[in-house]
Write an enzyme that holds these catalytic residues in place. Sequence first.
Site, PDB file in Angstrom:
ATOM      1  N   GLY A   1       0.790  -1.227   0.000  1.00 29.96           N
ATOM      2  CA  GLY A   1       0.000   0.000   0.000  1.00 29.96           C
ATOM      3  C   GLY A   1       0.820   1.275   0.000  1.00 29.96           C
ATOM      4  O   GLY A   1       1.821   1.410  -0.709  1.00 29.96           O
TER       5      GLY A   1
ATOM      6  N   TYR B   1     -12.703   0.661  13.702  1.00 31.23           N
ATOM      7  CA  TYR B   1     -11.680   1.387  12.938  1.00 31.23           C
ATOM      8  C   TYR B   1     -11.696   2.872  13.257  1.00 31.23           C
ATOM      9  O   TYR B   1     -10.658   3.471  13.562  1.00 31.23           O
ATOM     10  CB  TYR B   1     -11.919   1.161  11.443  1.00 31.23           C
ATOM     11  CG  TYR B   1     -11.009   1.976  10.546  1.00 31.23           C
ATOM     12  CD1 TYR B   1      -9.659   1.662  10.435  1.00 31.23           C
ATOM     13  CD2 TYR B   1     -11.506   3.048   9.810  1.00 31.23           C
ATOM     14  CE1 TYR B   1      -8.817   2.400   9.616  1.00 31.23           C
ATOM     15  CE2 TYR B   1     -10.683   3.783   8.982  1.00 31.23           C
ATOM     16  CZ  TYR B   1      -9.340   3.456   8.884  1.00 31.23           C
ATOM     17  OH  TYR B   1      -8.508   4.200   8.070  1.00 31.23           O
TER      18      TYR B   1
END
Length: 276
Positions: A34, A174
């Site tokens: 990423g 999250y």
Amino acid sequence: MIERLLYPRLELNEQKLDDEVTGKTIVITGASSGIGKQLVKVLAKSDCHLILAARRLERLASLQQSLHKERAHIDVYGIDLREEVSRERFVDFARDVSPQIDVLVHCAGHSIRRPVRESASRMHDFTRTMAINYFAPVHLTLSFLPELEESGGHVISMSTINACLPPMPHFSAYQASKSAFDAWLRSAAEELERVGVVVTTMYLPLVRTPMIEPTKAYGKAPAMSVDQVAVRVGRAIYKRQTSVRPWWLSPLQYITLHRRNLRDYSAGRRGNDADR
């Protein structure tokens, strides 16, 4: 076309970046994929020292090998950021391979999309996201603080625009963990800047990384590429920016706040009518 409008491409001044990072040591977590991986590729072109950490050591080793012809010297370390002992060992490793730390980049992160009612027996969802998204970056920032203060260093965090917006359903674990570190870092920044340490928070929208792949709804959603994020991080390094955010975040904050105020007002009116 929507992506070009939402995420305009910016130019990276490679010479300015090279001037800024040459001779410096840069620690990057989450460097095996990423954003972290792409940032490594950008920085490896300069004569700097990169210390890379990620859970998948084999991927770090492969990345290190693929960049062996670049100018940067690269050390890699496999780490489970959820474990405090592992973090402490990584700090020792970094100090062994480099007497200085100039830039600390927090790229590692973990996201979970799950309704609260389905999380009733999954407390580990919350402990895991807090460990990676909150405790790990706090621990590493505090551990490297003496080196960062001595070098007049730089701490860079990959945050999310959701830390600036009303929470979304299904992402409670999250968003809570990312918001926790965002609040901690904004508070700490006031103190760190007094001792010469620059703090940059990257408020990122949806980014096309392996982390979003489990959420099928994101497949066709407009998203920023990891290349674009790496360019923005590079610019933040040589500009020493304190905050990087999409151009449309401030108007969106205003709209969502206005809508929430109207909703709260309407709910209050309904409550008053019921009382009468």
